[in-house]
Design a protein around this motif. Sequence first.
Motif, PDB file in Angstrom:
ATOM      1  N   LEU A  57      -5.066 -35.208  35.923  1.00  0.00           N
ATOM      2  CA  LEU A  57      -4.686 -36.730  36.045  1.00  0.00           C
ATOM      3  C   LEU A  57      -3.673 -36.915  35.049  1.00  0.00           C
ATOM      4  CD1 LEU A  57      -8.591 -37.798  36.039  1.00  0.00           C
ATOM      5  CD2 LEU A  57      -7.078 -37.686  37.936  1.00  0.00           C
ATOM      6  N   ALA A  58      -3.728 -36.346  33.987  1.00  0.00           N
ATOM      7  CA  ALA A  58      -2.523 -36.586  33.040  1.00  0.00           C
ATOM      8  C   ALA A  58      -1.161 -36.188  33.407  1.00  0.00           C
ATOM      9  CB  ALA A  58      -2.860 -35.984  31.709  1.00  0.00           C
ATOM     10  N   ASP A  59      -1.115 -35.195  34.326  1.00  0.00           N
ATOM     11  CA  ASP A  59       0.163 -34.701  34.893  1.00  0.00           C
ATOM     12  C   ASP A  59       0.034 -35.057  36.303  1.00  0.00           C
ATOM     13  OD1 ASP A  59       2.740 -33.450  34.981  1.00  0.00           O
ATOM     14  OD2 ASP A  59       1.381 -31.472  35.276  1.00  0.00           O
ATOM     15  N   GLY A  85       0.244 -33.059  42.594  1.00  0.00           N
ATOM     16  CA  GLY A  85       0.213 -31.705  43.003  1.00  0.00           C
ATOM     17  C   GLY A  85      -1.162 -30.901  42.592  1.00  0.00           C
ATOM     18  N   ALA A  86      -1.495 -31.173  41.232  1.00  0.00           N
ATOM     19  CA  ALA A  86      -2.715 -30.555  40.922  1.00  0.00           C
ATOM     20  C   ALA A  86      -3.806 -31.393  41.174  1.00  0.00           C
ATOM     21  CB  ALA A  86      -2.586 -30.312  39.241  1.00  0.00           C
ATOM     22  N   GLY A  87      -3.711 -32.704  41.073  1.00  0.00           N
ATOM     23  CA  GLY A  87      -4.806 -33.698  41.603  1.00  0.00           C
ATOM     24  C   GLY A  87      -5.412 -33.337  42.968  1.00  0.00           C
ATOM     25  N   VAL A  88      -4.326 -33.180  44.076  1.00  0.00           N
ATOM     26  CA  VAL A  88      -4.977 -32.814  45.418  1.00  0.00           C
ATOM     27  C   VAL A  88      -5.718 -31.664  45.475  1.00  0.00           C
ATOM     28  CG1 VAL A  88      -3.853 -32.363  47.612  1.00  0.00           C
ATOM     29  CG2 VAL A  88      -2.921 -34.027  46.258  1.00  0.00           C
ATOM     30  N   VAL A  89      -5.399 -30.664  44.510  1.00  0.00           N
ATOM     31  CA  VAL A  89      -6.065 -29.334  44.661  1.00  0.00           C
ATOM     32  C   VAL A  89      -7.750 -29.813  44.259  1.00  0.00           C
ATOM     33  CG1 VAL A  89      -6.558 -27.136  43.499  1.00  0.00           C
ATOM     34  CG2 VAL A  89      -4.297 -27.780  43.957  1.00  0.00           C
ATOM     35  N   TYR A  90      -7.642 -30.424  43.216  1.00  0.00           N
ATOM     36  CA  TYR A  90      -9.129 -31.149  42.867  1.00  0.00           C
ATOM     37  C   TYR A  90      -9.769 -31.572  43.769  1.00  0.00           C
ATOM     38  CZ  TYR A  90      -8.779 -29.117  38.144  1.00  0.00           C
ATOM     39  OH  TYR A  90      -8.738 -27.853  36.982  1.00  0.00           O
ATOM     40  N   ILE A  91      -9.113 -32.483  44.509  1.00  0.00           N
ATOM     41  CA  ILE A  91      -9.622 -33.593  45.474  1.00  0.00           C
ATOM     42  C   ILE A  91     -10.274 -32.377  46.557  1.00  0.00           C
ATOM     43  CG2 ILE A  91      -9.210 -35.175  47.256  1.00  0.00           C
ATOM     44  CD1 ILE A  91      -7.107 -36.402  45.713  1.00  0.00           C
ATOM     45  N   GLY A  92      -9.448 -31.487  47.040  1.00  0.00           N
ATOM     46  CA  GLY A  92      -9.858 -30.599  47.844  1.00  0.00           C
ATOM     47  C   GLY A  92     -11.381 -30.099  47.359  1.00  0.00           C
ATOM     48  N   PRO A 138      -2.614 -25.097  37.439  1.00  0.00           N
ATOM     49  CA  PRO A 138      -2.875 -23.932  36.763  1.00  0.00           C
ATOM     50  C   PRO A 138      -4.418 -23.681  36.626  1.00  0.00           C
ATOM     51  CG  PRO A 138      -1.552 -25.574  35.572  1.00  0.00           C
ATOM     52  CD  PRO A 138      -2.061 -26.403  36.649  1.00  0.00           C
ATOM     53  N   LEU A 139      -4.469 -22.196  36.573  1.00  0.00           N
ATOM     54  CA  LEU A 139      -5.948 -21.770  36.731  1.00  0.00           C
ATOM     55  C   LEU A 139      -6.605 -21.866  35.364  1.00  0.00           C
ATOM     56  CD1 LEU A 139      -5.571 -18.503  38.663  1.00  0.00           C
ATOM     57  CD2 LEU A 139      -6.547 -20.774  39.669  1.00  0.00           C
ATOM     58  N   GLY A 140      -5.843 -22.282  34.288  1.00  0.00           N
ATOM     59  CA  GLY A 140      -6.351 -22.476  32.896  1.00  0.00           C
ATOM     60  C   GLY A 140      -6.546 -23.968  32.682  1.00  0.00           C
ATOM     61  N   GLY A 141      -6.011 -24.715  33.620  1.00  0.00           N
ATOM     62  CA  GLY A 141      -5.984 -26.284  33.437  1.00  0.00           C
ATOM     63  C   GLY A 141      -7.448 -26.815  33.887  1.00  0.00           C
ATOM     64  N   ARG A 142      -7.796 -28.200  33.612  1.00  0.00           N
ATOM     65  CA  ARG A 142      -8.824 -29.016  34.119  1.00  0.00           C
ATOM     66  C   ARG A 142      -8.495 -30.168  34.580  1.00  0.00           C
ATOM     67  NH1 ARG A 142     -10.213 -26.137  29.345  1.00  0.00           N
ATOM     68  NH2 ARG A 142     -12.046 -25.507  29.044  1.00  0.00           N
TER      69      ARG A 142
END
Length: 241
Positions: free
Chosen positions: A140-142, A148-155, A131-135
């Motif tokens: 990490l919590a989800d 799915g979201a964690g991989v975006v941050y890794i990128g 989500p664009l509003g997430g951190r």
Amino acid sequence: MSVFASLVEQLADLLRPLFGLSAAAAAIIAFTALVRLLVHPLSRAAARGQKARAALQPRVAELRRKHGKNPEKLQKAVMELHAEEKVSPLSGCLPSLLQLPAFFLLYHLFSSGSIGGEPNALLTHQLLDAPLGGRWADALADGGAFGGAGVVYIGLFAVVAVVAYFSYRLSRRMPEASAATAGAGVDPQVPGAAAMGGVMKVMPFMSFFTLVTVAVVPLAAALYVVTSTTWSVIERSVLYR
């Protein structure tokens, strides 16, 4: 904020045929590019100013030798030299300072649950599964770091690390930055030059600080930071070659 939110939504609608559910993220990247284009003339002026300051160093050194025992006279002579050559020791800070309002606007836009009394529809947008509003903490919590979201941050972290490495190498090659690190690139007699010297010393490491920013701000603001930082490195590699 409601006007800006509407603009982001409209731009996302235009980009949706190309980027699908990640259209809002693409809109933010396009917005960042527009901001950097608007600031580019100041970046070019800052580059010219930095080269001019480097060219003035032999004359400043001569003034130090001539007026070294009279600090007031030395300061006046150095200020007159910079005024004569139309060189400002702080001009390089303007492009970065003028981008801060755009960053804070995105930060507040994607941190607010409502806009104009209505639910913030922008918070429903995503970049892939993030989500664009997430951190990052939310990612990490989800699902953890490799969800799915964690991989975006890794990128994003990988992009920032690569950009930071090239930014560090570029900053070390810039003659005035090297001189400032050695203590001779920014004259202490010029008002404001001490602060500029401090900025010059930490400049090679600034991109690494982006990693922290990406981890703590909403993903939309993180996209702005990553895009702007990448733009800066490419821009500096062209302007300071």
